[in-house]
Design an enzyme around this catalytic site. Structure first.
Site, PDB file in Angstrom:
ATOM      1  CE  LYS A  44      59.990  53.197 -22.221  1.00 46.37           C
ATOM      2  NZ  LYS A  44      61.024  54.127 -22.764  1.00 46.37           N
ATOM      3  N   GLY A  45      59.025  51.041 -15.980  1.00 50.20           N
ATOM      4  CA  GLY A  45      59.642  50.972 -14.649  1.00 50.20           C
ATOM      5  C   GLY A  45      59.406  49.679 -13.902  1.00 50.20           C
ATOM      6  CG  ASP A 104      55.294  61.818  -6.651  1.00 51.06           C
ATOM      7  OD1 ASP A 104      55.159  62.028  -5.437  1.00 51.06           O
ATOM      8  OD2 ASP A 104      55.762  62.657  -7.441  1.00 51.06           O
ATOM      9  CG  PHE A 154      64.046  62.211  -8.829  1.00 50.03           C
ATOM     10  CD1 PHE A 154      62.763  62.218  -9.369  1.00 50.03           C
ATOM     11  CD2 PHE A 154      65.083  61.687  -9.577  1.00 50.03           C
ATOM     12  CE1 PHE A 154      62.529  61.713 -10.640  1.00 50.03           C
ATOM     13  CE2 PHE A 154      64.857  61.181 -10.859  1.00 50.03           C
ATOM     14  CZ  PHE A 154      63.572  61.196 -11.388  1.00 50.03           C
ATOM     15  CB  VAL A 155      64.927  57.148  -5.629  1.00 53.99           C
ATOM     16  CG1 VAL A 155      65.214  57.661  -4.233  1.00 53.99           C
ATOM     17  CG2 VAL A 155      63.444  56.805  -5.774  1.00 53.99           C
ATOM     18  CG  ASP A 161      63.001  57.142 -16.228  1.00 54.40           C
ATOM     19  OD1 ASP A 161      61.990  56.956 -15.513  1.00 54.40           O
ATOM     20  OD2 ASP A 161      63.039  58.003 -17.136  1.00 54.40           O
ATOM     21  NE  ARG A 167      63.159  53.365 -18.138  1.00 54.60           N
ATOM     22  CZ  ARG A 167      62.085  53.995 -17.682  1.00 54.60           C
ATOM     23  NH1 ARG A 167      61.598  53.690 -16.508  1.00 54.60           N
ATOM     24  NH2 ARG A 167      61.510  54.943 -18.391  1.00 54.60           N
TER      25      ARG A 167
HETATM   26  P1  IMP Z   1      52.349  59.564 -10.385  1.00 56.42           P
HETATM   27  O1  IMP Z   1      52.095  58.664  -9.199  1.00 56.42           O
HETATM   28  O2  IMP Z   1      51.173  59.620 -11.328  1.00 56.42           O
HETATM   29  O3  IMP Z   1      52.859  60.918  -9.985  1.00 56.42           O
HETATM   30  O4  IMP Z   1      53.454  58.933 -11.309  1.00 56.42           O
HETATM   31  C1  IMP Z   1      54.460  58.171 -10.829  1.00 56.42           C
HETATM   32  C2  IMP Z   1      55.458  58.069 -11.961  1.00 56.42           C
HETATM   33  O5  IMP Z   1      56.316  59.211 -11.912  1.00 56.42           O
HETATM   34  C3  IMP Z   1      56.332  56.856 -11.796  1.00 56.42           C
HETATM   35  O6  IMP Z   1      55.828  55.714 -12.464  1.00 56.42           O
HETATM   36  C4  IMP Z   1      57.642  57.354 -12.368  1.00 56.42           C
HETATM   37  O7  IMP Z   1      57.645  57.180 -13.766  1.00 56.42           O
HETATM   38  C5  IMP Z   1      57.644  58.827 -12.030  1.00 56.42           C
HETATM   39  N1  IMP Z   1      58.351  59.102 -10.755  1.00 56.42           N
HETATM   40  C6  IMP Z   1      57.835  59.605  -9.621  1.00 56.42           C
HETATM   41  N2  IMP Z   1      58.769  59.735  -8.661  1.00 56.42           N
HETATM   42  C7  IMP Z   1      59.920  59.281  -9.208  1.00 56.42           C
HETATM   43  C8  IMP Z   1      61.275  59.147  -8.702  1.00 56.42           C
HETATM   44  O8  IMP Z   1      61.623  59.443  -7.557  1.00 56.42           O
HETATM   45  N3  IMP Z   1      62.182  58.634  -9.579  1.00 56.42           N
HETATM   46  C9  IMP Z   1      61.877  58.272 -10.850  1.00 56.42           C
HETATM   47  N4  IMP Z   1      60.628  58.365 -11.349  1.00 56.42           N
HETATM   48  C10 IMP Z   1      59.659  58.886 -10.539  1.00 56.42           C
END
Ligand code: IMP
Ligand code: MG
Length: 181
Positions: A44-45, A104, A154-155, A161, A167
Site C-alpha cells: 500500500k506504500g 531496503d 526507519f522512516v 508505515d 502512511r
Molecule cells: P525489502 O526491500 O524487500 O526489504 O522491502 C522493503 C519494504 O520493507 C518496504 O516496501 C516497506 O514496506 C518496508 N520498509 C523497509 N524500510 C522501511 C522503513 O524505513 N519504513 C517503513 N517501511 C520500511
C-alpha cells in the site's frame, strides 16, 4: 507544517517530495515519450508517491496496482512471491515501471521482477521514492529512478508505515523511540 506528536524529526518535507516528483516526472516523460509505460504501484506504500508522481508525467501512462507479501523467509530467487492483489492489465509486451515507496533488502522487488518477466513484460524498470542501499541483500535490484538515498534509518510517512500507521503523514519523518520501545 505541523509535526505529529509521535514524530521526532521531519526528514523530508512535503514540499521537497513534491519538487522531487516534478523532477522525476519530467525525466520519465522524456525517457518514455515514444512508449506508453504501465506504472505498477506496489500497495500500500506506493499510494501517495504514485498519486503525486503521475501528476507530473506529461506523456501517456497506464496505471495498475499489485499487493505482494513482503518476506518469503528465504533469499533465493524463486519467482514465487505471494500475490495478495493482482494486476488487472495484461502486461505482455509492455514497458513496465514498478513504483515503490522504499527499497531496503530488495528481496520483495527481486521476486516481483521475476514474476513480471515471466508474464512477458517487454522491459521492467523501478522507481522508488526512497532507497536504503546499505540494506541491499541482492545485486539484481537497481532502481533506475530514485527520489532520495537515505542511510539505514526507519522512516514513516508519505505511504511508509509502522504497524500500518503513519502512511497518511504528508512528509517523511523519524519516529520517536518511545513509540516502538
Ligand atoms: P525489502 O526491500 O524487500 O526489504 O522491502 C522493503 C519494504 O520493507 C518496504 O516496501 C516497506 O514496506 C518496508 N520498509 C523497509 N524500510 C522501511 C522503513 O524505513 N519504513 C517503513 N517501511 C520500511
Ligand atoms: Mg512496500
Amino acid at each position: 507544517m505541523l509535526k505529529h506528536p509521535d514524530i521526532d524529526e521531519i526528514f523530508i518535507t512535503h514540499e521537497q517530495i513534491v519538487t522531487k516528483c516534478e523532477e522525476l516526472g519530467a525525466i520519465i516523460s522524456s525517457e518514455y515519450r515514444n512508449r506508453i509505460p504501465v506504472l505498477i504501484g506496489l500497495l500500500k506504500g506506493c499510494v501517495p508517491f504514485m498519486a503525486e508522481l503521475i501528476k507530473h508525467i506529461t506523456s501517456h501512462v497506464e496505471i495498475d496496482f499489485m499487493d505482494v507479501s513482503s518476506y518469503l523467509g528465504g533469499t533465493q530467487t524463486t519467482g514465487k512471491v505471494h500475490v495478495l492483489k493482482d494486476l488487472s492489465i495484461d502486461i505482455r509486451g509492455k514497458d513496465v515501471l514498478i513504483v515503490d515507496d522504499i527499497i531496503d533488502t530488495g528481496l520483495t522487488l527481486q521476486e516481483v521482477c521475476v514474476l513480471l518477466k515471466d508474464r512477458g513484460a517487454k522491459s521492467i524498470e523501478i522507481i522508488t521514492l526512497i532507497d536504503k542501499p546499505e540494506g541491499r541483500k541482492v545485486t539484481t535490484v537497481v532502481p533506475r529512478y530514485v527520489g532520495y538515498y537515505i542511510p539505514k534509518k526507519f522512516v514513516v510517512g508519505f505511504g511508509l508505515d509502522y504497524n500500518e500507521l503513519y502512511r497518511n503523514l504528508p512528509y517523511i519523518g523519524i519516529l520517536k523511540e518511545s513509540v516502538y520501545k
